[in-house]
Design a protein around this motif. Structure first.
Motif, PDB file in Angstrom:
ATOM      1  N   ILE A   1      -0.495   9.926 -12.734  1.00 54.69           N
ATOM      2  CA  ILE A   1       0.103  10.348 -11.721  1.00 54.69           C
ATOM      3  C   ILE A   1      -1.327  10.246 -10.219  1.00 54.69           C
ATOM      4  CG2 ILE A   1       1.108  12.482  -9.650  1.00 54.69           C
ATOM      5  CD1 ILE A   1       1.654  13.845 -12.786  1.00 54.69           C
ATOM      6  N   ALA A   2      -2.149  10.367 -10.531  1.00 51.39           N
ATOM      7  CA  ALA A   2      -2.859  10.368  -9.235  1.00 51.39           C
ATOM      8  C   ALA A   2      -3.044   9.381  -9.274  1.00 51.39           C
ATOM      9  CB  ALA A   2      -4.308  11.173  -9.737  1.00 51.39           C
ATOM     10  N   ALA A   3      -2.706   8.302 -10.147  1.00 50.43           N
ATOM     11  CA  ALA A   3      -3.863   6.790  -9.754  1.00 50.43           C
ATOM     12  C   ALA A   3      -2.129   6.468  -9.562  1.00 50.43           C
ATOM     13  CB  ALA A   3      -4.021   6.366 -11.024  1.00 50.43           C
ATOM     14  N   ALA A   4      -1.475   7.053  -9.381  1.00 52.19           N
ATOM     15  CA  ALA A   4      -0.227   5.962  -9.712  1.00 52.19           C
ATOM     16  C   ALA A   4       0.633   5.096  -8.634  1.00 52.19           C
ATOM     17  CB  ALA A   4       1.574   6.023 -10.288  1.00 52.19           C
ATOM     18  N   ARG A   5       1.107   4.238  -8.069  1.00 47.18           N
ATOM     19  CA  ARG A   5       1.695   3.647  -6.734  1.00 47.18           C
ATOM     20  C   ARG A   5       3.316   3.844  -7.582  1.00 47.18           C
ATOM     21  NH1 ARG A   5      -2.546   2.852  -4.285  1.00 47.18           N
ATOM     22  NH2 ARG A   5      -0.638   1.655  -2.560  1.00 47.18           N
ATOM     23  N   ARG A   6       3.668   4.483  -8.048  1.00 48.54           N
ATOM     24  CA  ARG A   6       5.113   4.901  -8.255  1.00 48.54           C
ATOM     25  C   ARG A   6       5.524   6.158  -9.039  1.00 48.54           C
ATOM     26  NH1 ARG A   6       5.202   1.884  -4.459  1.00 48.54           N
ATOM     27  NH2 ARG A   6       6.820   0.189  -3.765  1.00 48.54           N
ATOM     28  N   VAL A   7       6.211   7.158  -8.678  1.00 44.85           N
ATOM     29  CA  VAL A   7       5.621   8.600  -9.918  1.00 44.85           C
ATOM     30  C   VAL A   7       7.369   9.007  -9.237  1.00 44.85           C
ATOM     31  CG1 VAL A   7       5.877  10.865  -9.751  1.00 44.85           C
ATOM     32  CG2 VAL A   7       3.181   9.038  -9.245  1.00 44.85           C
ATOM     33  N   SER A   8       7.884   9.540 -10.391  1.00 47.24           N
ATOM     34  CA  SER A   8       9.304  10.038 -10.433  1.00 47.24           C
ATOM     35  C   SER A   8       9.431  11.664 -10.898  1.00 47.24           C
ATOM     36  CB  SER A   8      10.025   9.521 -11.860  1.00 47.24           C
ATOM     37  OG  SER A   8      11.482   9.844 -11.919  1.00 47.24           O
ATOM     38  N   ASN A   9       9.844  12.066  -9.404  1.00 46.05           N
ATOM     39  CA  ASN A   9       9.717  13.769  -9.789  1.00 46.05           C
ATOM     40  C   ASN A   9      10.566  14.500 -11.537  1.00 46.05           C
ATOM     41  OD1 ASN A   9       7.961  15.190  -8.014  1.00 46.05           O
ATOM     42  ND2 ASN A   9      10.254  16.722  -8.207  1.00 46.05           N
ATOM     43  N   PRO A  10      10.383  15.094 -12.342  1.00 41.09           N
ATOM     44  CA  PRO A  10      11.283  15.891 -13.494  1.00 41.09           C
ATOM     45  C   PRO A  10      12.479  16.184 -12.089  1.00 41.09           C
ATOM     46  CG  PRO A  10       9.007  16.113 -13.552  1.00 41.09           C
ATOM     47  CD  PRO A  10       8.731  15.218 -12.080  1.00 41.09           C
ATOM     48  N   GLY A  11      12.902  16.138 -13.384  1.00 38.53           N
ATOM     49  CA  GLY A  11      14.495  16.727 -13.004  1.00 38.53           C
ATOM     50  C   GLY A  11      13.956  18.798 -13.192  1.00 38.53           C
ATOM     51  N   CYS A  12      14.843  19.355 -12.197  1.00 38.62           N
ATOM     52  CA  CYS A  12      14.871  21.073 -12.215  1.00 38.62           C
ATOM     53  C   CYS A  12      14.774  21.684 -14.475  1.00 38.62           C
ATOM     54  CB  CYS A  12      15.286  21.947 -12.036  1.00 38.62           C
ATOM     55  SG  CYS A  12      17.752  21.355 -12.024  1.00 38.62           S
ATOM     56  N   TYR A  13      16.187  21.353 -14.974  1.00 43.85           N
ATOM     57  CA  TYR A  13      16.553  21.409 -16.329  1.00 43.85           C
ATOM     58  C   TYR A  13      15.194  20.997 -17.635  1.00 43.85           C
ATOM     59  CZ  TYR A  13      20.539  23.400 -14.374  1.00 43.85           C
ATOM     60  OH  TYR A  13      21.832  23.842 -14.072  1.00 43.85           O
TER      61      TYR A  13
ATOM     62  N   GLY B   1       1.048  -1.144   0.019  1.00 39.77           N
ATOM     63  CA  GLY B   1      -0.294  -0.097  -0.028  1.00 39.77           C
ATOM     64  C   GLY B   1       0.735   1.421   0.101  1.00 39.77           C
ATOM     65  N   VAL B   2       1.782   1.240  -0.061  1.00 38.00           N
ATOM     66  CA  VAL B   2       2.751   2.569   0.270  1.00 38.00           C
ATOM     67  C   VAL B   2       3.244   3.085  -0.779  1.00 38.00           C
ATOM     68  CG1 VAL B   2       5.549   3.574   0.955  1.00 38.00           C
ATOM     69  CG2 VAL B   2       4.398   1.532   2.498  1.00 38.00           C
ATOM     70  N   ARG B   3       3.083   4.193  -1.220  1.00 38.33           N
ATOM     71  CA  ARG B   3       3.210   5.093  -2.790  1.00 38.33           C
ATOM     72  C   ARG B   3       3.634   5.703  -2.867  1.00 38.33           C
ATOM     73  NH1 ARG B   3      -2.704   7.488  -3.877  1.00 38.33           N
ATOM     74  NH2 ARG B   3      -2.207   7.729  -5.871  1.00 38.33           N
ATOM     75  N   VAL B   4       5.140   5.968  -3.110  1.00 39.77           N
ATOM     76  CA  VAL B   4       6.448   5.859  -3.302  1.00 39.77           C
ATOM     77  C   VAL B   4       6.461   7.582  -4.963  1.00 39.77           C
ATOM     78  CG1 VAL B   4       9.091   5.897  -3.904  1.00 39.77           C
ATOM     79  CG2 VAL B   4       7.397   4.351  -2.646  1.00 39.77           C
ATOM     80  N   ILE B   5       7.486   8.772  -4.494  1.00 39.83           N
ATOM     81  CA  ILE B   5       7.331   9.809  -4.891  1.00 39.83           C
ATOM     82  C   ILE B   5       9.071   9.657  -4.976  1.00 39.83           C
ATOM     83  CG2 ILE B   5       7.383  12.408  -5.596  1.00 39.83           C
ATOM     84  CD1 ILE B   5       4.536  12.424  -4.009  1.00 39.83           C
ATOM     85  N   ASP B   6       9.748   9.341  -5.989  1.00 42.08           N
ATOM     86  CA  ASP B   6      11.069   9.570  -6.544  1.00 42.08           C
ATOM     87  C   ASP B   6      11.469  11.137  -6.741  1.00 42.08           C
ATOM     88  OD1 ASP B   6      13.614   9.016  -6.098  1.00 42.08           O
ATOM     89  OD2 ASP B   6      13.746   7.621  -7.363  1.00 42.08           O
ATOM     90  N   ALA B   7      12.310  11.924  -5.796  1.00 43.85           N
ATOM     91  CA  ALA B   7      12.646  13.193  -5.985  1.00 43.85           C
ATOM     92  C   ALA B   7      13.487  13.535  -7.016  1.00 43.85           C
ATOM     93  CB  ALA B   7      12.592  14.530  -4.982  1.00 43.85           C
ATOM     94  N   SER B   8      14.489  12.127  -6.887  1.00 39.12           N
ATOM     95  CA  SER B   8      16.485  11.309  -7.823  1.00 39.12           C
ATOM     96  C   SER B   8      15.832  11.474  -9.176  1.00 39.12           C
ATOM     97  CB  SER B   8      16.956  10.806  -7.039  1.00 39.12           C
ATOM     98  OG  SER B   8      16.302   9.559  -7.356  1.00 39.12           O
TER      99      SER B   8
END
Length: 307
Positions: A105-117, A74-81
């Motif tokens: 994104i709203a339905a995801a279990r795993r989301v990868s945050n975009p890079g800044c550039y 049940g744990v959902r993850v947002i990865d900022a790396s």
């Protein structure tokens, strides 16, 4: 029950910003480890599996290790790396990337945050590639200048710590043309070839100006600055965090301030042109710690939790 969020790496540059952005909210709870437990794998694993959403503000290898520690389904993850930005099974966390991206994104279990550039580059390029105005195989050169906080703690130490007297006012880097953001930009923009990417740091804390120059003669027949501008306007109509600046009548008088949107999750796009030479400059201004990092993570968190 109020959702529980654990920020793994809450003492880093992005982690501290996320904590600041979430401070005082009553629609979620923050799970924080005592200082003596932050580097304990056992305590981190317990926190990662006790929370509803784990927000990883870690270097790439540490982020991969943290994901491996998550056992509870049940744990959902947002990865900022940058560890998972092109990985199968991960949803790319730029809600404005396409019409259904926010729903993914709203339905995801795993989301990868975009890079800044990539946030600025993709906001400019993806709508134009989708519309066929910039061909997928077009030779592209992207230039960007970020505040020194983009280097993380090393940048803060160099420009705010004991070494500040030796800090360079401006530094171009990535001269091996192998910056880790290039595959991310190519993949999510739908480009056939890797763009040339020239990043730099300035002697200011945060904020980015990113530019992409185009020659109209190399684009499909009939494409003009107004055509490109209209495509951006159409893509981002109604978006809360992306604005498209009006076409400048007196571009010579315009200036792009990288710090103009600091402290916000906003992204400002602009199109400048020179009719005589048929040249166009696409530009994006945003906060590398806002829309380029913590602000985007909080935006994705809100989508995932329905807040």
């Amino acid at each position: 029950m109020t959702p529980l969020v654990f920020i793994d790496g809450d003492q880093g540059t992005t982690g501290l910003e996320v904590r600041h952005w979430l401070a005082g909210r009553d629609d979620l709870r923050l799970l924080q480890l005592p200082a003596e437990h932050r580097k304990s794998a056992a305590h981190r694993a317990e926190a990662l599996n006790d929370c509803d959403v784990a927000l990883l503000c870690l270097p790439d290898d540490a982020a991969r290790e943290a994901v491996a520690l998550v056992r509870r389904p049940g744990v959902r993850v947002i990865d900022a790396s940058s560890a998972h930005r092109t990985s199968p099974g991960w949803v790319y966390g730029l809600p404005e990337l396409g019409a259904a991206q926010a729903e993914r994104i709203a339905a995801a279990r795993r989301v990868s945050n975009p890079g800044c550039y990539p946030t600025g580059a993709l906001a400019l390029l993806r709508p134009l590639v989708d519309a066929g105005l910039v061909p997928a195989d077009h030779p592209l050169v992207i230039h960007a200048v970020s505040g020194y906080s983009g280097r993380g703690r090393a940048g803060l130490e160099d420009h705010e710590g004991a070494g500040v007297a030796r800090a360079l006012p401006f530094q171009v880097y990535g001269l091996g043309l192998n910056h880790k953001h290039v595959p991310e930009i190519q993949h999510h923009a739908g480009l056939a070839h890797a763009p040339v990417f020239v990043p730099a740091y300035g002697h200011y804390r945060q904020g980015i100006v990113l530019t992409i120059a185009l020659h109209l003669r190399l684009l499909p027949a009939g494409v003009t600055a107004a055509t490109l501008h209209a495509a951006l306007l159409a893509r981002y109509a109604g978006q809360a965090f992306i604005e498209v600046q009006a076409l400048a009548e007196d571009a010579e008088a315009q200036r792009l301030d990288p710090q103009a949107l600091n402290g916000s999750n906003r992204l400002r796009l602009a199109v400048f042109s020179q009719e005589r030479t048929g040249q166009v400059l696409l530009a994006a201004v945003f906060d590398n710690l806002g829309k380029g990092a913590a602000g985007a993570a909080v935006q994705n968190l809100a989508l995932m939790l329905g807040l």
